[in-house]
Design a protein around this motif. Structure first.
Motif, mmCIF file in Angstrom:
data_model
loop_
_atom_site.group_PDB
_atom_site.id
_atom_site.type_symbol
_atom_site.label_atom_id
_atom_site.label_comp_id
_atom_site.label_asym_id
_atom_site.label_seq_id
_atom_site.Cartn_x
_atom_site.Cartn_y
_atom_site.Cartn_z
ATOM 1 N N GLN A 140 41.542 33.175 31.062
ATOM 2 C CA GLN A 140 42.146 32.145 31.905
ATOM 3 C C GLN A 140 43.478 31.695 31.312
ATOM 4 O OE1 GLN A 140 38.728 29.475 32.051
ATOM 5 N NE2 GLN A 140 38.414 29.946 34.229
ATOM 6 N N GLU A 141 43.516 31.547 29.996
ATOM 7 C CA GLU A 141 44.768 31.162 29.319
ATOM 8 C C GLU A 141 45.831 32.247 29.474
ATOM 9 O OE1 GLU A 141 43.490 30.443 25.299
ATOM 10 O OE2 GLU A 141 42.249 28.732 25.900
ATOM 11 N N GLU A 142 45.410 33.521 29.475
ATOM 12 C CA GLU A 142 46.345 34.645 29.646
ATOM 13 C C GLU A 142 46.799 34.803 31.094
ATOM 14 O OE1 GLU A 142 43.959 37.972 28.375
ATOM 15 O OE2 GLU A 142 44.448 37.704 26.264
ATOM 16 N N GLY A 143 46.100 34.118 32.009
ATOM 17 C CA GLY A 143 46.439 34.251 33.424
ATOM 18 C C GLY A 143 45.799 35.467 34.081
ATOM 19 N N LEU A 144 44.833 36.106 33.430
ATOM 20 C CA LEU A 144 44.158 37.277 33.987
ATOM 21 C C LEU A 144 42.879 36.912 34.743
ATOM 22 C CD1 LEU A 144 44.451 39.739 30.951
ATOM 23 C CD2 LEU A 144 45.629 39.929 33.135
ATOM 24 N N VAL A 145 42.217 35.845 34.302
ATOM 25 C CA VAL A 145 40.944 35.436 34.900
ATOM 26 C C VAL A 145 41.200 34.224 35.800
ATOM 27 C CG1 VAL A 145 38.645 34.490 34.375
ATOM 28 C CG2 VAL A 145 39.592 36.332 32.959
ATOM 29 N N ARG A 146 40.541 34.211 36.948
ATOM 30 C CA ARG A 146 40.712 33.103 37.904
ATOM 31 C C ARG A 146 40.401 31.768 37.233
ATOM 32 N NH1 ARG A 146 36.792 34.876 42.559
ATOM 33 N NH2 ARG A 146 36.673 32.612 42.631
ATOM 34 N N GLU A 147 41.248 30.765 37.522
ATOM 35 C CA GLU A 147 41.054 29.434 36.939
ATOM 36 C C GLU A 147 39.887 28.697 37.577
ATOM 37 O OE1 GLU A 147 44.195 30.027 38.434
ATOM 38 O OE2 GLU A 147 45.366 30.479 36.642
ATOM 39 N N ASP A 148 39.504 29.093 38.804
ATOM 40 C CA ASP A 148 38.474 28.349 39.542
ATOM 41 C C ASP A 148 37.045 28.773 39.188
ATOM 42 O OD1 ASP A 148 38.865 30.853 40.756
ATOM 43 O OD2 ASP A 148 38.200 30.116 42.707
ATOM 44 N N GLN A 188 33.132 45.874 40.658
ATOM 45 C CA GLN A 188 32.616 44.772 41.471
ATOM 46 C C GLN A 188 32.668 43.452 40.708
ATOM 47 O OE1 GLN A 188 28.786 46.475 42.297
ATOM 48 N NE2 GLN A 188 29.431 47.278 44.277
ATOM 49 N N LEU A 189 32.301 43.487 39.446
ATOM 50 C CA LEU A 189 32.366 42.274 38.619
ATOM 51 C C LEU A 189 33.802 41.786 38.479
ATOM 52 C CD1 LEU A 189 29.793 43.069 35.826
ATOM 53 C CD2 LEU A 189 29.821 41.013 37.217
ATOM 54 N N PHE A 190 34.703 42.709 38.189
ATOM 55 C CA PHE A 190 36.100 42.342 38.018
ATOM 56 C C PHE A 190 36.695 41.771 39.296
ATOM 57 C CE2 PHE A 190 37.272 45.230 34.159
ATOM 58 C CZ PHE A 190 36.549 44.402 33.333
ATOM 59 N N TYR A 191 36.250 42.265 40.445
ATOM 60 C CA TYR A 191 36.771 41.775 41.709
ATOM 61 C C TYR A 191 36.538 40.272 41.857
ATOM 62 C CZ TYR A 191 37.774 41.292 46.647
ATOM 63 O OH TYR A 191 38.311 40.893 47.846
ATOM 64 N N GLY A 192 35.391 39.799 41.376
ATOM 65 C CA GLY A 192 35.079 38.378 41.481
ATOM 66 C C GLY A 192 35.627 37.526 40.359
ATOM 67 N N ILE A 193 36.008 38.147 39.247
ATOM 68 C CA ILE A 193 36.414 37.399 38.057
ATOM 69 C C ILE A 193 37.928 37.379 37.859
ATOM 70 C CG2 ILE A 193 36.296 37.355 35.523
ATOM 71 C CD1 ILE A 193 33.488 38.577 35.751
ATOM 72 N N LEU A 194 38.552 38.536 38.044
ATOM 73 C CA LEU A 194 39.983 38.662 37.725
ATOM 74 C C LEU A 194 40.858 38.267 38.895
ATOM 75 C CD1 LEU A 194 39.941 42.113 35.837
ATOM 76 C CD2 LEU A 194 39.725 39.823 34.864
ATOM 77 N N LYS A 195 42.075 37.836 38.568
ATOM 78 C CA LYS A 195 43.072 37.528 39.613
ATOM 79 C C LYS A 195 43.526 38.842 40.240
ATOM 80 C CE LYS A 195 45.033 33.284 37.761
ATOM 81 N NZ LYS A 195 46.266 32.661 37.267
ATOM 82 N N HIS A 196 43.838 38.772 41.521
ATOM 83 C CA HIS A 196 44.275 39.999 42.233
ATOM 84 C C HIS A 196 45.757 40.000 42.434
ATOM 85 C CE1 HIS A 196 40.107 41.016 42.915
ATOM 86 N NE2 HIS A 196 39.922 39.771 43.311
#
Length: 196
Positions: A140-148, A188-196
């Motif tokens: 999240q700090e790196e901006g790769l993982v969704r903040e929500d 599938q996991l990354f689709y829900g976790i990572l920013k697109h």
């Protein structure tokens, strides 16, 4: 590791894990393990002091490899996505090695009065969740993982997904790999976790 000679102790652990998954804890007996290995019940107790010791070895191998895999992934991963992928692949590998026995044991002992195993498994899940949520917070700090997303809930989502995969494997009475398509599952996991 074809061609490698597997020790009787390791065979007992492998067969014990398969019995736990395919037949349940009630069938996890020295007699059942011995008959599948064409050895005597007594031969099992040359390698283990009790049936609980076999369960403890199955759990210990799984837990130590999973925790170590997170540490190695954190060390090797260049970014959060790579770290998470390394963690997942390592976890899938350990899951296959133990034939899904530990997620089954987590379920079994969560509702039993056997506090010894429950406490060990509970501590593992707590530590694993903590390490994985730290990776997600960093993402999240790196901006790769969704903040929500909540990192702890998301880490537990991964643990729950592993449980669900083993449950489906058992319920469908499948053979072969528990995770049939690791790449697809990670995607599938990354689709829900990572920013697109």
């Amino acid at each position: 590791m074809k061609g490698e000679k597997i020790s009787t102790r390791d065979k007992i652990i492998q067969v014990g894990a398969e019995i736990i998954v395919k037949e349940g804890l009630r069938k996890f007996t020295a007699k059942n393990i011995a008959s599948k290995l064409n050895i005597t019940d007594a031969a099992i107790f040359k390698h283990f002091n009790s049936m609980d010791e076999i369960i403890m070895e199955i759990i210990d191998r799984y837990v130590s490899k999973c925790i170590k895999s997170v540490d190695v992934a954190i060390e090797k991963g260049r970014n959060t996505k790579e770290t998470l992928e390394l963690v997942m692949r390592a976890h899938f590998e350990v899951l296959e090695e133990t034939r899904g026995a530990v997620p089954i044991l987590c379920f079994e002992f969560s509702r039993s009065e056997n506090k010894k195993f429950f406490d060990i498994l509970h501590e593992f899940v707590k530590n694993y969740k903590c390490k994985l949520s730290e990776v997600l917070k960093k993402g999240q700090e790196e901006g790769l993982v969704r903040e929500d997303i909540d990192p702890e809930d998301t880490a537990m989502l991964f643990v729950g997904l592993i449980q669900a995969k083993v449950f489906a494997y058992v319920m469908d009475n499948r053979t072969g790999p528990i995770i049939q398509n690791p790449d697809q599952l990670i995607s599938q996991l990354f689709y829900g976790i990572l920013k697109h």
